[in-house]
Design an enzyme around this catalytic site. Sequence first.
Site, PDB file in Angstrom:
ATOM      1  N   ASP A  13       0.895  -1.164  -0.074  1.00  0.00           N
ATOM      2  CA  ASP A  13       0.004   0.121  -0.067  1.00  0.00           C
ATOM      3  C   ASP A  13       0.912   1.344   0.063  1.00  0.00           C
ATOM      4  O   ASP A  13       2.040   0.992   0.440  1.00  0.00           O
ATOM      5  CB  ASP A  13      -1.069   0.269   1.161  1.00  0.00           C
ATOM      6  CG  ASP A  13      -2.247   0.974   0.987  1.00  0.00           C
ATOM      7  OD1 ASP A  13      -1.849   1.741  -0.043  1.00  0.00           O
ATOM      8  OD2 ASP A  13      -3.154   0.777   1.757  1.00  0.00           O
TER       9      ASP A  13
HETATM   10  C1  BGC Z   1      -4.879   3.367  -0.090  1.00  0.00           C
HETATM   11  C2  BGC Z   1      -4.964   2.130  -1.177  1.00  0.00           C
HETATM   12  C3  BGC Z   1      -4.884   3.128  -2.479  1.00  0.00           C
HETATM   13  C4  BGC Z   1      -3.513   3.714  -2.324  1.00  0.00           C
HETATM   14  C5  BGC Z   1      -2.972   4.843  -3.667  1.00  0.00           C
HETATM   15  C6  BGC Z   1      -3.652   4.257  -0.074  1.00  0.00           C
HETATM   16  O1  BGC Z   1      -3.957   5.234   0.849  1.00  0.00           O
HETATM   17  O2  BGC Z   1      -5.021   2.851   1.028  1.00  0.00           O
HETATM   18  O3  BGC Z   1      -6.019   1.657  -1.291  1.00  0.00           O
HETATM   19  O4  BGC Z   1      -4.732   2.375  -3.699  1.00  0.00           O
HETATM   20  O5  BGC Z   1      -3.546   4.706  -1.272  1.00  0.00           O
HETATM   21  O6  BGC Z   1      -3.667   5.831  -3.703  1.00  0.00           O
END
Ligand code: BGC
Length: 730
Positions: A261
Site C-alpha cells: 500500500d
Molecule cells: C490506499 C490504497 C490506494 C493507495 C493509492 C492508499 O492510501 O489505502 O487503497 O490504492 O492509497 O492511492
Amino acid sequence: MKKNFILSVLMVVGGMTASAQTYLNPNAPVEERVKDALGRMTTHEKIKLLHAQSKFTSAGVPRLGIRQLNMDDGPHGVREELEWNTWSPARWTNDSIVAFPSLTCLASTWNRDLSQAYGNAVSEEFAFRGKDIMLGPGVNIQRTPLNGRAFEYMGEDPFLAGEMVVPYIQSAQKNGVACCLKHFVLNDQETDRFGVNVNISERAMNEIYLAPFKRAVEKANVWTIMGSYNMWKGVHCCHNDELLNGILKKDWGWDGALVSDWGGTTNTMEAAMGGLDIEMGTYTDGKTKESDFGYDDYYLGNAFEKLIKEGKVPMSVLDEKASRVLRTIFRTAMNPQKVIGNQCSEAHYDVCRQIGEEGIVLLKNEKNILPLDIAKYKKYSNILVVGENATRSLTQGGGSSELKTLHDDSPLDALKRRYETMIDYAQGYYSGRAMYDHVDKLDPVKQAELKAEALEKAKSCDLIIFIGGLNKNTRQDCENGDRESYDLPYGQNELIAELAKIQKNIVVVTFGGNPYAMPWLKDVAGVVHCWYLGSEAGKSLVNVLSGVVNPSGKLPVTFAQKYEDYPYVKFGAEAYPGVNKQVYYKEDIFVGYRHFATNNVKPLFPFGYGLSYTTFAYGKPTVEKTGDAVTVSVTVTNTGKVAGKEVAQVYVTYPQMEQARPVKELKAFAKTPLLDPGESETLRMTIPMDDLAVYDEEGRGWDIAEGMYTFSVGTNVNDIKGKADVQIDM
Ligand code: BGC
C-alpha cells in the site's frame, strides 16, 4: 538459387532473432519470456523493477524495451491523473470517466453476471487510459459499521465477498488488466490503520478474513495483491513473512506480485525477506518533504541493492521478486491480448445503471407506497424532495477511490425528468466539503434555516422523498478515519422524524457504504438503501422508485437496531478500535449475522434481506450428495403481479462439534432470471465438499466433520423457507 539462399539466411536470422529474444515474442509462454528477460538484466535493472518511479508507476527496463507498469485507483473507476511526483491533480482534460457503483452495491446484487460485467467494463476504461493494474477490488470484511472504507468492500460474509469478486477479476484480467486485490489482510478499520496490530485466532483468520482472498487466488488467479498498512503478529502486512511468503505464496501457490500500500513499507530487510515485490508510495523515512525523497531512496531501492551486493540477501530473493514483476508486465503491459478498451461508452453507462438498479435494497414498503408509478399514483400531485444527497456528487471525496466523472445523473434531476413539474426541493441540511482528512465546521444557524425551509415546504406536499444518508466526507465513508457514530450525521434523524410528523407519505432513501440506526423507522412509509450508485445514480434510483425496475438487491451486511448489538462492542475498546494500537478480534468467527443468528439478537434488517414489488414462493428444497459435492435444489415461483428476480440463499448448520459454530453460514446462493408472474425457476446450487471444511486450530488445517448437516434455503438468513438434511461420512 541465390534467391533461396537469401531467403533461408533471412529465416535463420529471423529465427535466431525470435528465439534470442523470447521475452519480446508475444506468442511465447509468459514463463519463458520471464526467464529470458531476467537473464538479460543487470542487478541494478532488477532492483529498479521493485519500486515506484512516480506516484503511480513502477519502472520497466527501457534498455531492453520492457514496459513500465501503469497503475491507478480503483476500484469503482479510473482515478484522474495526478502529477508524476505529487498527489496534486495533473489537470488533464481527457481523464473523465464513468464512476461505477460502489463494491458494496455490487455485492448487494448477489448477481455473478453483473460482477463479470462490472470487471469487464471498468477494466476497459483502465485499458483505454493506458493502465496495466487497477488498484482494487477490495474484500476486507465489514466487521464494524463504522469502517470508513466499507463501501469499497463486499460486505460481512467471506463466501459472498469471495464469490462476487471472482467474476470481476476474471473478466478484468481477460482484458489484460491486472486487478490488485486489497488490502491483504485485516485492514478492517481505518482508525490507526498505519500501525494497529491485529490479534486474532487462527480460526477467525482462516475462516473469515483470509477466505475471500483465498478464493480470489484459487478461482481467479488474481495477478497482483496489495498488502495492508496494519500489522499482524507485530509485523506490517506489506512485508510480513508468515503472511506473504508462508500463507499466500507457499500454501496457496500464488505466483503474482505483491504491491505495497502507498507508504506501507517501513524496513529494507523486512521488505526484502518478507514477500514484498513492488514498493509504492514511500516518502517519509525521516525526510521532511516528499520532494527530498528520490525513488532510489525507497527501501527496495539503493538500500536493497547494497544488501544484495554485500551478499547479505541472496540473489535468488531478488530474482524471485523481479520474476514476479516481469510476469505481471508480460501479463498486462506486454500482453498481446490486452484490449484497447474505451471510455464513457453507452455500454459502460448501461452496466453502471444495471448494477445500481439491482444493488438498491428496498427495506420497507408499508401499504405499497412504492412503486411511485405516476400514472397510478395521480394523488401525489406535489412531491417534495428533501436532502443533500439528492443533488450532491457522491463520487467526490472518500480518499483514493474519488473519481472525476464525465457526467453524474443526480437523483433530483432524474426525478424531475420522470415526474416532470411535480417536484419541489429543499436541501434540509448541509454537510460541508468532501475533503480528505478535513472536516468543515458547520454553521448551526445555516443548518436550522435549511431545516425550517424543509419543514415549511412539507406542510403543503402530498409525498416526501427524503434523500440523505452518509457521504464521502472525512469521518463518514472516507479513508483514514472511521465514522464517529452509528447514527446518520448532520441532524438527519431529527429532520426525518419531524418531516414524518407532518407528512405520513414519506419514503426515506439513503446512500452510504454502511448500516446505520433508524430511530424513525416506524414513522416512515418506505425505506430504500442505495449504497453508492456512481454516474447513473439518478436513473438507477428513479427506475426502482417508479417501478420500471423491480428491486432485487439483498443486504450483504446486517443492519443492527443499535450499535451495541454488533458482536465486538461488548468487549470494549480492546476489541475496537484497539488500545495502544493493539486490537483483539474477541468475537472471533462470530462476525455479522453469525453473531446475530447464533445469539438470537434481533437485527433491524438481517443479512440477505431485501423486499420486492412482487412475492415469491419456495418449493421444498432437496439435497443430493454426489461425489465430492452437495447439490441443493429449490424451485422459486413468482406469485405476485409484476416480474421480478429473487435470490435464494443456502445456509448450512453443522453437526455438533467441540468448538462453538454459528447456527447458520452462507454456503451457496443463486439469483433467478427475471420471472414473470406465475413463472417458476428451479435453482441448482452445488457446494463442493471443500467449502464445508472448517478450520481446526489444533491440527492447523481444514477438516470436514462427519455427521448430519442441515441445509436451509431462505430469502434471508432469518427467513428460512425450507430445510433438508444430509449425512456426510468421509
Ligand atoms: C490506499 C490504497 C490506494 C493507495 C493509492 C492508499 O492510501 O489505502 O487503497 O490504492 O492509497 O492511492
